[in-house]
Design a protein around this motif. Structure first.
Motif, PDB file in Angstrom:
ATOM      1  N   ALA A  80       0.825  -1.206   0.000  1.00  0.00           N
ATOM      2  CA  ALA A  80       0.000   0.000   0.000  1.00  0.00           C
ATOM      3  C   ALA A  80       0.862   1.260   0.000  1.00  0.00           C
ATOM      4  N   LEU A  81       1.961   1.261   0.756  1.00  0.00           N
ATOM      5  CA  LEU A  81       2.854   2.415   0.759  1.00  0.00           C
ATOM      6  C   LEU A  81       3.465   2.645  -0.619  1.00  0.00           C
ATOM      7  N   ASP A  82       3.748   1.570  -1.307  1.00  0.00           N
ATOM      8  CA  ASP A  82       4.322   1.684  -2.643  1.00  0.00           C
ATOM      9  C   ASP A  82       3.309   2.190  -3.660  1.00  0.00           C
ATOM     10  N   ARG A 130       1.656   7.633   1.309  1.00  0.00           N
ATOM     11  CA  ARG A 130       2.981   8.248   1.183  1.00  0.00           C
ATOM     12  C   ARG A 130       3.002   9.627   1.839  1.00  0.00           C
ATOM     13  N   ARG A 131       1.970  10.418   1.578  1.00  0.00           N
ATOM     14  CA  ARG A 131       1.925  11.773   2.142  1.00  0.00           C
ATOM     15  C   ARG A 131       1.899  11.728   3.658  1.00  0.00           C
ATOM     16  N   PHE A 132       1.083  10.845   4.220  1.00  0.00           N
ATOM     17  CA  PHE A 132       0.973  10.763   5.675  1.00  0.00           C
ATOM     18  C   PHE A 132       2.306  10.391   6.307  1.00  0.00           C
ATOM     19  N   CYS A 133       3.037   9.486   5.681  1.00  0.00           N
ATOM     20  CA  CYS A 133       4.316   9.031   6.238  1.00  0.00           C
ATOM     21  C   CYS A 133       5.482   9.957   5.883  1.00  0.00           C
ATOM     22  N   GLY A 134       5.266  10.867   4.924  1.00  0.00           N
ATOM     23  CA  GLY A 134       6.317  11.818   4.565  1.00  0.00           C
ATOM     24  C   GLY A 134       7.199  11.391   3.413  1.00  0.00           C
ATOM     25  N   PHE A 135       6.750  10.440   2.613  1.00  0.00           N
ATOM     26  CA  PHE A 135       7.506  10.006   1.444  1.00  0.00           C
ATOM     27  C   PHE A 135       7.020  10.763   0.208  1.00  0.00           C
ATOM     28  N   SER A 136       7.954  11.182  -0.632  1.00  0.00           N
ATOM     29  CA  SER A 136       7.571  11.830  -1.881  1.00  0.00           C
ATOM     30  C   SER A 136       7.093  10.782  -2.880  1.00  0.00           C
ATOM     31  N   SER A 156       8.298   9.975  -5.653  1.00  0.00           N
ATOM     32  CA  SER A 156       9.357   9.253  -6.367  1.00  0.00           C
ATOM     33  C   SER A 156      10.260   8.432  -5.441  1.00  0.00           C
ATOM     34  N   GLU A 157      10.100   8.589  -4.128  1.00  0.00           N
ATOM     35  CA  GLU A 157      10.963   7.873  -3.183  1.00  0.00           C
ATOM     36  C   GLU A 157      10.600   6.396  -3.092  1.00  0.00           C
ATOM     37  N   PRO A 158      11.602   5.554  -2.828  1.00  0.00           N
ATOM     38  CA  PRO A 158      11.278   4.161  -2.463  1.00  0.00           C
ATOM     39  C   PRO A 158      10.631   4.145  -1.079  1.00  0.00           C
ATOM     40  N   THR A 159       9.920   3.088  -0.776  1.00  0.00           N
ATOM     41  CA  THR A 159       9.253   2.950   0.527  1.00  0.00           C
ATOM     42  C   THR A 159       9.708   1.653   1.190  1.00  0.00           C
ATOM     43  N   PRO A 160       9.502   1.523   2.506  1.00  0.00           N
ATOM     44  CA  PRO A 160      10.043   0.360   3.227  1.00  0.00           C
ATOM     45  C   PRO A 160       9.447  -0.968   2.766  1.00  0.00           C
TER      46      PRO A 160
END
Length: 283
Positions: A49-51, A57-63, A65-69
């Motif tokens: 879901a994060l990907d 992504r916005r809630f967690c602070g990822f842009s 284009s960034e990879p996610t955990p």
């Protein structure tokens, strides 16, 4: 609604990097854990879901284009939370902020416990418990102290499932609890004395009273118990939400420490959603 700076500060001792890899921001992983509670997601589904989801992504602070955990980052994060015992500190920090916004006058506290089945019967830190008319359950107990008016959870304690309610329940008592509403499992001096020591008044369901005859006795018993039952029933809605909507039908991970993490994360997620409703209603 939340000032994340002190939360991020508390998480500063955590490093969740695999060997040779850069560390993920602990606050981003903590926010991801809240998303997993709100949406009842496993680690694998959370990573997917994060990907995929821009709102996550916005809630967690990822842009964008960034990879996610990956899944393993969440496993390492929970292990670090347990190692540093941070789940209680995080719950207290966030709950303190939410209470300052949502609870104006403290009048009473609801105390009760829910049995949560363990992730596996092979979990040697869970215990069997059997209540009359119900099948035996292997697991843990979540003790909750909640504000009687707002139903915000103020204190949480976690034990193996076979611990006596009257003794463990005092760990779910906040300071200055007001009137404390609890069922008959909390009868006895041990719990009542703890309530009074914190400046509160116990309102415990009674199972018997003295009277001149049966009719008078039953009448007095009903007059005492009915108001307690009416108010105390509000805590069942909390446990219902946790189990129905937040996936707390059973533990996801083994061990008492990780059970406590899951329950406190659930309490944080619940309190945040509940506070939004309270603030919206009064605003």
């Amino acid at each position: 609604m939340i000032d994340w700076a002190p939360v991020s500060g508390a998480l500063g001792v955590i490093s969740c990097a695999a060997k040779g890899e850069p560390a993920w921001p602990p606050l981003a992983l903590f926010k991801a854990m809240l998303l997993s509670i709100w949406h009842d997601l496993s680690d694998v589904k959370l990573a997917e879901a994060l990907d995929d989801r821009a709102s996550f992504r916005r809630f967690c602070g990822f842009s964008a284009s960034e990879p996610t955990p990956e899944r393993t980052a969440f496993v390492r994060f929970r292990k670090s939370l347990a190692t540093h015992g941070l789940d209680k500190a995080l719950f207290e920090q966030i709950t303190r902020q939410l209470k300052s916004r949502a609870i104006k006058v403290k009048t009473g506290t609801l105390v009760d416990a829910a049995i949560i089945a363990s992730a596996s019967e092979a979990d040697d830190q869970g215990r069997w418990v059997k209540h009359k008319g119900k099948p035996a359950v292997h697991g843990f107990k979540a003790y909750v102290g909640a504000d009687a008016d707002t139903a915000l959870v103020e204190e949480v304690a976690v034990t193996p499932a076979n611990v006596n309610d009257g003794r463990a329940g005092l760990d779910a008592l906040p300071d200055n609890p007001g009137e404390v509403f609890a069922d008959s499992a909390y009868r006895g001096d041990h719990f009542g004395d703890a309530v009074r020591a914190r400046g509160g008044t116990p309102r415990i369901v009674a199972t018997g009273m003295w009277g001149r005859d049966e009719a008078e006795t039953l009448g007095r018993l009903a007059a005492w118990n009915q108001p307690i039952h009416r108010i105390r029933a509000r805590i069942e809605k909390i446990f219902g939400t946790w189990k129905r909507s937040y996936g707390l039908r059973r533990m996801r991970w083994r061990g008492l420490a990780k059970a406590a993490i899951q329950i406190r994360l659930t309490a944080i997620a619940y309190n945040m959603k509940r506070s939004l409703k309270i603030i919206a209603a009064v605003g």
